[in-house]
Design an enzyme around this catalytic site. Structure first.
Site, PDB file in Angstrom:
ATOM      1  N   MET A   1      -6.907   4.234   9.797  1.00  0.00           N
ATOM      2  CA  MET A   1      -6.239   2.990   9.442  1.00  0.00           C
ATOM      3  C   MET A   1      -5.601   2.367  10.681  1.00  0.00           C
ATOM      4  O   MET A   1      -5.238   3.059  11.627  1.00  0.00           O
ATOM      5  CB  MET A   1      -5.194   3.227   8.352  1.00  0.00           C
ATOM      6  CG  MET A   1      -5.768   3.874   7.098  1.00  0.00           C
ATOM      7  SD  MET A   1      -4.619   3.905   5.710  1.00  0.00           S
ATOM      8  CE  MET A   1      -4.942   2.312   4.990  1.00  0.00           C
TER       9      MET A   1
ATOM     10  N   TYR B   1      -7.843   6.461   3.130  1.00  0.00           N
ATOM     11  CA  TYR B   1      -6.852   6.582   2.072  1.00  0.00           C
ATOM     12  C   TYR B   1      -6.293   7.995   1.955  1.00  0.00           C
ATOM     13  O   TYR B   1      -5.222   8.187   1.372  1.00  0.00           O
ATOM     14  CB  TYR B   1      -7.452   6.122   0.746  1.00  0.00           C
ATOM     15  CG  TYR B   1      -7.749   4.640   0.756  1.00  0.00           C
ATOM     16  CD1 TYR B   1      -6.724   3.707   0.593  1.00  0.00           C
ATOM     17  CD2 TYR B   1      -9.034   4.170   0.976  1.00  0.00           C
ATOM     18  CE1 TYR B   1      -6.990   2.346   0.631  1.00  0.00           C
ATOM     19  CE2 TYR B   1      -9.312   2.804   1.018  1.00  0.00           C
ATOM     20  CZ  TYR B   1      -8.272   1.906   0.841  1.00  0.00           C
ATOM     21  OH  TYR B   1      -8.529   0.559   0.897  1.00  0.00           O
TER      22      TYR B   1
ATOM     23  N   GLY C   1       0.810  -1.217   0.000  1.00  0.00           N
ATOM     24  CA  GLY C   1       0.000   0.000   0.000  1.00  0.00           C
ATOM     25  C   GLY C   1       0.840   1.261   0.000  1.00  0.00           C
ATOM     26  O   GLY C   1       2.056   1.237   0.237  1.00  0.00           O
TER      27      GLY C   1
ATOM     28  N   THR D   1       6.462  -7.810   2.350  1.00  0.00           N
ATOM     29  CA  THR D   1       7.414  -7.446   1.288  1.00  0.00           C
ATOM     30  C   THR D   1       8.831  -7.806   1.697  1.00  0.00           C
ATOM     31  O   THR D   1       9.628  -8.277   0.871  1.00  0.00           O
ATOM     32  CB  THR D   1       7.312  -5.935   1.000  1.00  0.00           C
ATOM     33  OG1 THR D   1       6.002  -5.637   0.512  1.00  0.00           O
ATOM     34  CG2 THR D   1       8.342  -5.506  -0.027  1.00  0.00           C
TER      35      THR D   1
ATOM     36  N   ASP E   1       0.725   1.543   9.257  1.00  0.00           N
ATOM     37  CA  ASP E   1       0.227   1.185  10.585  1.00  0.00           C
ATOM     38  C   ASP E   1       1.307   1.212  11.660  1.00  0.00           C
ATOM     39  O   ASP E   1       1.011   0.982  12.837  1.00  0.00           O
ATOM     40  CB  ASP E   1      -0.399  -0.217  10.560  1.00  0.00           C
ATOM     41  CG  ASP E   1      -1.690  -0.262   9.767  1.00  0.00           C
ATOM     42  OD1 ASP E   1      -2.250   0.817   9.497  1.00  0.00           O
ATOM     43  OD2 ASP E   1      -2.139  -1.361   9.404  1.00  0.00           O
TER      44      ASP E   1
END
Length: 544
Positions: free
Chosen positions: A341, A450, A176, A269, A297
């Site tokens: 988030m 977002y 993201g 990742t 986060d």
């Protein structure tokens, strides 16, 4: 019988005698007090002189000033070693001493050739020595273990493993979006080209899938190309979830002659990045693979914080202020609900709440939500509205799974899809007011999820991104591989990827000081489960 004048004289004499006695008493007590003060002052002065003398003797003996305590000590330090390519491959000429190239371009167009650079070299002020390290836990007490772990300190080394003129580097962003991605891309490019004189830097587009997707050709990154990237949110290279294919990635590295790979992403990742590292080692490829931790986060373990986190918390303030205005102005019983988030960790929510000061209720994944009863958030919220006329609620997107259940669906990165906690909470507030009040609640729900991750990095994160990128390049040029650069105890370090991801994603300590600060501000009921007897905190020091 004495005359009246004689009586008056006797009275005056008596008053005078009493006055003299009182004055004498005061003088005596003042003298005693003065003497006691003088003795106390002399005692304090002697103690200070003794302290200064001891400090001077300690300094002359090579010891620091202070009091020596014998119940706190460290006997063993275990260093988290980072793999070095020099153990498998021949390094560049030992005479290739690391100096700061300070390359400056003479060209003004984006098509400027690297050969058009001039440079004014300079020695680094500080070169990192072997086994120079940063302690993982800087908090010590009599109960602290005498064996501690430490991290490899980041920074430029004296000798280089790679000849910069033979390096082709690649950069990829995965997962993201996050504030600061473009800053990292920019600073990696500038550090490679301007500090070390690397000839070619490729940007892999679209995450791991960009290594083999024919529609996403790599882009060549130059200082001119990245010059203003840091003013933009998002990633100039684009990003995606999933798409990991080791064989195809290795094929890309071979095709383009890549010998340095920088992977920007979260714990998933990073697990992929380590597989690339292992794949290169198994195939005998002299390739350094470096990760840079990225998570909105803030849930990658061991590091103080991830880049972009401060910017996201700052951006969240706009949503909270908006919710405050909506709640205050919409009558009756105005309540603003903001969803932020935070999949499994509520760091954005709690830091946004602490930074705001306008929030009445904070709900995060680590703390169970209790709707009704003595510790229920709904009766608490109603009482707060009675007191103030309005209220603001902040809820992390991953909160409330104990009420809504866990989803079995996952996204491309393997993250489970989250139930709609914001809509659920809005509905429950409205239902509670309908059942317990003559007036309804006017609930306004705001979801800026977002928006807070797509903003440009603020000044704090911009500086952090520069430090991460420069130290990642320093580590790779020195020959380190399979590591990630991060900030630990406010010092830049190199962390071996397996150890970094082993305990990630991390969560907030439900019995720690961060949550304690939140409930001291909101004064909401604390629904954290009781701490078990003998339970040892598994959280990083900065999160306790």
């Amino acid at each position: 019988m004495p005359s009246s004048s004689a009586q008056l004289s006797l009275l005056h004499a008596g008053i005078l005698a009493c006055g003299v006695a009182a004055v004498a008493s005061l003088l005596t007590s003042s003298i005693i007090k003065s003497k006691a003060d003088q003795e106390a002052a002399a005692e304090y002065k002697a103690a200070q002189q003794s302290k200064k003398k001891a400090a001077k003797e300690q300094k002359e003996g090579g010891e620091p000033s202070g009091t020596l305590i014998d119940d706190v000590s460290i006997e063993k330090i275990y260093l988290w070693e980072v793999e070095h390519l020099g153990s498998r491959f021949k390094s560049a000429d030992k005479n290739n001493i690391n100096i700061m190239k300070n390359k400056v371009t003479n060209a003004s167009s984006e098509a400027a050739e690297y050969s058009e650079y001039t440079h004014s070299s300079a020695e680094y002020n500080k070169l990192i020595a072997s086994h120079e390290c940063i302690l993982a836990d800087i908090k010590l007490s009599p109960s602290t273990s005498k064996s501690v772990k430490a991290y490899v300190r980041a920074g430029p080394r004296k000798h280089l493993h790679f000849d910069p003129h033979s390096v082709t580097a690649a950069i990829v962003t995965c997962g993201g979006l996050c504030p600061g991605l473009n800053n990292v891309i920019r600073e990696l490019t500038n550090s490679l080209v301007q500090l070390y004189g690397v000839k070619k830097v490729l940007g892999v587009r679209g995450g791991y899938a960009g290594f083999y997707n024919p529609d996403w050709a790599p882009v060549e990154l130059t200082p001119q190309y990245v010059e203003t990237l840091h003013h933009q949110g998002g990633s100039a290279l684009g990003s995606s979830r999933g798409g990991f294919d080791l064989d195809k990635i290795i094929a890309f590295l071979k095709k383009h002659g890549i010998n340095q790979l920088f992977v920007i992403g979260g714990d998933g990742t990073h697990r992929g990045a380590f597989k690339i590292h292992e794949g290169c080692m198994e195939r005998g490829m002299n390739v350094a693979v470096c990760g840079i931790p990225k998570t909105i986060d803030n849930d990658i373990d061991h590091i103080d914080r991830s880049f972009g986190f401060s910017s996201a918390v700052e951006a969240a303030q706009i949503a909270i202020r908006t919710a405050k205005t909506e709640a205050r102005c919409n009558m009756p019983n105005g309540i603003g609900v903001v969803k932020l988030m935070g999949r499994s960790a509520g760091f954005i929510a709690v830091h946004a709440v602490m930074g705001s000061g306008d929030v009445d209720l904070c709900l995060v994944p680590e703390i169970p939500i209790v709707l009704e009863g003595e510790k229920g958030c709904l009766p608490f919220l109603m009482q707060r509205v009675k007191e103030k006329g309005h209220a603001v609620v902040v809820v992390a997107e991953g909160a409330g799974e104990e009420l809504l259940g866990q989803s079995t669906e996952v996204d491309g990165s393997g993250n489970k899809k989250l139930p709609p906690i914001g809509d659920f909470l809005k509905k429950k507030i409205e239902e509670y007011y309908k059942a317990n009040s003559n007036d309804p609640a006017t609930v306004k729900y705001i979801d800026p999820s977002y928006m807070i991750r797509s903003v440009p990095a603020n000044a704090v994160d911009s500086l952090y991104c520069m430090q991460l990128a420069q130290n990642a390049v320093h580590g790779v040029m020195a020959g380190y591989t399979g590591f990630s650069a991060g900030l630990c105890n406010n010092r830049m370090v190199l962390l071996p990827i397996p150890e970094l991801v082993e305990t990630s994603p991390r969560t907030m300590d439900a019995h720690g000081r961060t949550w304690e600060r939140v409930i001291s501000l909101t004064r909401q009921p604390n629904t954290a489960p009781p701490k078990k007897e003998g339970e040892v905190s598994k959280y990083a020091p900065m999160l306790r």
